[in-house]
Design a protein around this motif. Structure first.
Motif, mmCIF file in Angstrom:
data_model
loop_
_atom_site.group_PDB
_atom_site.id
_atom_site.type_symbol
_atom_site.label_atom_id
_atom_site.label_comp_id
_atom_site.label_asym_id
_atom_site.label_seq_id
_atom_site.Cartn_x
_atom_site.Cartn_y
_atom_site.Cartn_z
ATOM 1 N N VAL A 251 0.844 -1.206 0.000
ATOM 2 C CA VAL A 251 0.000 0.000 0.000
ATOM 3 C C VAL A 251 0.878 1.255 0.000
ATOM 4 C CG1 VAL A 251 -1.677 1.353 1.316
ATOM 5 C CG2 VAL A 251 -2.022 -1.098 0.994
ATOM 6 N N PRO B 151 -6.937 5.926 -8.029
ATOM 7 C CA PRO B 151 -7.335 6.730 -6.866
ATOM 8 C C PRO B 151 -6.643 6.363 -5.545
ATOM 9 C CG PRO B 151 -8.991 5.062 -7.324
ATOM 10 C CD PRO B 151 -7.945 4.911 -8.383
ATOM 11 N N ALA B 152 -5.793 5.333 -5.508
ATOM 12 C CA ALA B 152 -5.249 4.892 -4.211
ATOM 13 C C ALA B 152 -4.475 6.002 -3.498
ATOM 14 C CB ALA B 152 -4.349 3.665 -4.401
ATOM 15 N N VAL C 248 -7.499 8.468 -1.803
ATOM 16 C CA VAL C 248 -8.599 8.086 -0.915
ATOM 17 C C VAL C 248 -8.175 8.314 0.536
ATOM 18 C CG1 VAL C 248 -9.654 6.454 -2.524
ATOM 19 C CG2 VAL C 248 -7.952 5.636 -0.883
ATOM 20 N N GLU D 21 -10.849 4.981 4.597
ATOM 21 C CA GLU D 21 -11.210 4.079 3.500
ATOM 22 C C GLU D 21 -10.182 2.946 3.381
ATOM 23 O OE1 GLU D 21 -13.802 4.962 1.022
ATOM 24 O OE2 GLU D 21 -13.484 2.899 0.334
ATOM 25 N N LEU D 22 -8.912 3.296 3.457
ATOM 26 C CA LEU D 22 -7.869 2.271 3.324
ATOM 27 C C LEU D 22 -7.829 1.345 4.536
ATOM 28 C CD1 LEU D 22 -5.023 4.290 1.593
ATOM 29 C CD2 LEU D 22 -6.423 2.466 0.605
ATOM 30 N N ARG E 25 -10.512 -1.145 3.979
ATOM 31 C CA ARG E 25 -10.301 -2.104 2.899
ATOM 32 C C ARG E 25 -9.070 -2.972 3.094
ATOM 33 N NH1 ARG E 25 -12.941 -0.613 -2.545
ATOM 34 N NH2 ARG E 25 -14.150 1.255 -2.071
ATOM 35 N N VAL E 26 -8.025 -2.391 3.639
ATOM 36 C CA VAL E 26 -6.758 -3.119 3.742
ATOM 37 C C VAL E 26 -6.615 -3.795 5.113
ATOM 38 C CG1 VAL E 26 -4.243 -2.882 3.628
ATOM 39 C CG2 VAL E 26 -5.690 -1.578 2.062
ATOM 40 N N PRO F 126 -8.662 -5.605 6.919
ATOM 41 C CA PRO F 126 -9.069 -7.019 6.973
ATOM 42 C C PRO F 126 -8.071 -7.963 6.305
ATOM 43 C CG PRO F 126 -10.925 -5.625 6.325
ATOM 44 C CD PRO F 126 -9.706 -4.748 6.318
#
Lengths: 184, 184
Positions: free
Chosen positions: A145, A156-157, A160, A164-165, A168-169, A171
């Motif tokens: 990441v 878009p990484a 954001v 948000e990260l 998503r990341v 988990p």
């Protein structure tokens, strides 16, 4: 002292270098080194002039329940890198770690000892080799990441939010840490 | 032609560079460039002298059911990097992509266009922006494994089998691709 530390790390690597040897090389008492620097990991941060202390970030994130460790690690690391004062030096340190030569070797040993080992220990497994691998895979997701967001700066990484990260990341990191999907 | 391609990519980046402009710069007919090189992505591979074609790897991995795409991507990328003939040049190309300057910019555009966009398209979502982010997060996991296994060479991650990594990392990649835990 920093010159001596750079030379000592360069010749012997992070693991084998000692504060005592660095003091000897600098012609000072080891107590003086300890007076100015908290220990070997603090010397590394000074030597590579990186304004963040990954070992300290991770140590703080390790404090808390293991089942939220993935989210805490992602948030701690991204919050540090998101700071405009930190990022250029952090990217430079990452480039050094990826390069060749003694500085790269020192940084890799430092990361392995002060980060991977600590995370693996926190997992408190009987199967230590498996815990080491899981810690490394968790780290791989976080390093990835960092690469995509800060180094390659893919959109878009790159834009954001941290929340948000984390959602998503976190988990995926958690899955690696425990070896099973979160919530199971 | 390679000199012309290097200059053209350097000045205009990957997206804006055209085979026509490269041919003009080299003083040859565009048909001749097409005769020797399959297109812009083949020229990039020649320019950075990398013996693997990440765009081709990914294109092959995209062929098959989406619900096994994570595992196929991990296996394809790691199988390529595991080859002793590929790794040194691949590591060098990764270092270039991470560096500064026109080659780095070209490589990043190349990765974004030929890999991220292709993966995002394959996901076949209505929400294209979200698919782009998910493709980038999937790529982040794969890039991270490359970093930990081949560049930082942390053990045990550097030595475990590809099957082991496909089993452990594939589900995380799959989760990113679809936005939900595999099997749900």
């Amino acid at each position: 002292m920093l010159e001596a530390a750079t030379a000592e790390f360069g010749e012997h690597g992070y693991e084998a270098a000692s504060v005592r040897a660095i003091a000897r090389r600098a012609g000072v008492d080891p107590a003086l080194v300890h007076h100015y620097f908290e220990g070997k990991s603090a010397l590394v941060a000074e030597v590579v002039e990186v304004p963040l202390r990954p070992d300290r970030l991770v140590r703080d994130a390790l404090d808390g329940p293991v089942d939220e460790l993935g989210a805490r690690l992602v948030r701690a690391v991204l919050s540090a890198w998101d700071s405009a004062g930190v990022r250029p030096a952090a990217v430079a340190a990452l480039r050094s770690a990826i390069g060749q030569g003694p500085v790269a070797r020192m940084l890799r040993e430092f990361l392995r000892r002060e980060i991977m080992h600590r995370i693996a220990s926190r997992l408190g497994d009987d199967d230590r080799a498996d815990a080491e691998l899981r810690a490394e895979l968790a780290a791989s997701q976080i390093v990835g990441v960092i690469m995509v967001r800060y180094v390659l700066a893919f959109e878009p990484a790159a834009s954001v939010s941290i929340d948000e990260l984390v959602a998503r990341v976190g988990p995926a990191v958690q899955w690696h840490l425990t070896g099973r999907p979160p919530g199971t």
